[in-house]
Design a protein around this motif. Structure first.
Motif, PDB file in Angstrom:
ATOM      1  N   GLU A  50      40.183  42.136  30.632  1.00 18.12           N
ATOM      2  CA  GLU A  50      39.261  41.442  30.908  1.00 18.12           C
ATOM      3  C   GLU A  50      38.957  40.951  32.423  1.00 18.12           C
ATOM      4  O   GLU A  50      38.124  40.903  32.854  1.00 18.12           O
ATOM      5  CB  GLU A  50      39.455  40.317  30.003  1.00 18.12           C
ATOM      6  N   ARG A  52      39.940  43.240  34.892  1.00 15.51           N
ATOM      7  CA  ARG A  52      39.095  44.442  35.308  1.00 15.51           C
ATOM      8  C   ARG A  52      37.783  44.211  35.073  1.00 15.51           C
ATOM      9  O   ARG A  52      37.022  44.634  36.115  1.00 15.51           O
ATOM     10  CB  ARG A  52      39.782  45.888  34.882  1.00 15.51           C
ATOM     11  N   ALA A  53      37.373  43.880  34.109  1.00 10.56           N
ATOM     12  CA  ALA A  53      35.945  43.838  33.840  1.00 10.56           C
ATOM     13  C   ALA A  53      35.227  42.874  34.741  1.00 10.56           C
ATOM     14  O   ALA A  53      34.039  43.171  35.004  1.00 10.56           O
ATOM     15  CB  ALA A  53      35.722  43.617  32.406  1.00 10.56           C
ATOM     16  N   GLU A  54      35.840  41.823  34.847  1.00 11.00           N
ATOM     17  CA  GLU A  54      35.412  40.573  35.863  1.00 11.00           C
ATOM     18  C   GLU A  54      35.208  41.236  37.425  1.00 11.00           C
ATOM     19  O   GLU A  54      34.495  40.847  37.905  1.00 11.00           O
ATOM     20  CB  GLU A  54      36.106  39.346  35.633  1.00 11.00           C
ATOM     21  N   ARG A  56      34.903  44.108  38.313  1.00 10.91           N
ATOM     22  CA  ARG A  56      33.855  45.147  38.575  1.00 10.91           C
ATOM     23  C   ARG A  56      32.450  44.534  38.835  1.00 10.91           C
ATOM     24  O   ARG A  56      31.732  45.078  39.298  1.00 10.91           O
ATOM     25  CB  ARG A  56      33.701  46.022  37.375  1.00 10.91           C
ATOM     26  N   LYS A  57      32.399  43.144  38.350  1.00 15.62           N
ATOM     27  CA  LYS A  57      30.970  42.546  38.687  1.00 15.62           C
ATOM     28  C   LYS A  57      30.973  41.859  40.126  1.00 15.62           C
ATOM     29  O   LYS A  57      30.036  41.295  40.241  1.00 15.62           O
ATOM     30  CB  LYS A  57      31.170  41.192  37.825  1.00 15.62           C
ATOM     31  N   ILE A  58      32.268  42.147  40.755  1.00 16.01           N
ATOM     32  CA  ILE A  58      32.134  41.344  42.115  1.00 16.01           C
ATOM     33  C   ILE A  58      31.488  42.257  42.931  1.00 16.01           C
ATOM     34  O   ILE A  58      31.516  43.357  42.970  1.00 16.01           O
ATOM     35  CB  ILE A  58      33.424  41.319  42.719  1.00 16.01           C
ATOM     36  N   THR A  59      30.209  41.614  43.919  1.00 12.69           N
ATOM     37  CA  THR A  59      29.564  42.564  44.845  1.00 12.69           C
ATOM     38  C   THR A  59      30.180  42.054  46.244  1.00 12.69           C
ATOM     39  O   THR A  59      30.407  40.787  46.429  1.00 12.69           O
ATOM     40  CB  THR A  59      28.036  41.918  44.742  1.00 12.69           C
TER      41      THR A  59
END
Length: 105
Positions: A50, A52-54, A56-59
């Motif tokens: 979870e 890692r999934a969050e 990946r959403k970081i810009t």
């Protein structure tokens, strides 16, 4: 003379009970109203997935955006410093003039 609706003793007791329940400790009210079962604990592996999934959403901002923002901050700090220097000098001049008048000289 007619009685007001809801003024019988049973209605008054019901309102008093509701008021007492509303004014009781918030934790007790939350526990009594909560109907959902407690959440199941997740494993360490599930937590890592979870995270890692969050992540990946970081810009991230680009180098150019960071540079422009930094320059704008520096400009605003400089302008603010100049503004407060001028205001301070003006107040100092005004107070000095008032004190000269007060001491007559």
């Amino acid at each position: 003379m007619a009685r007001k609706p809801g003024s019988n003793p049973r209605a008054i007791k019901n309102r008093a009970a509701k008021t007492a329940a509303a004014m009781s400790a918030p934790a007790a009210v939350a526990q009594s109203q909560s109907k959902t079962p407690p959440k199941k604990k997740t494993s360490l592996a599930q937590f890592a997935k979870e995270v890692r999934a969050e992540a990946r959403k970081i810009t991230w901002t680009t180098r150019k955006e960071t540079w422009i923002t930094s320059v704008m901050v520096a400009i605003m700090v400089t302008l603010t410093a100049i503004f407060f220097t001028v205001v301070d000098a003006g107040l100092q001049f005004g107070v000095t003039q008032i004190l000269k008048l007060a001491t007559a000289g």
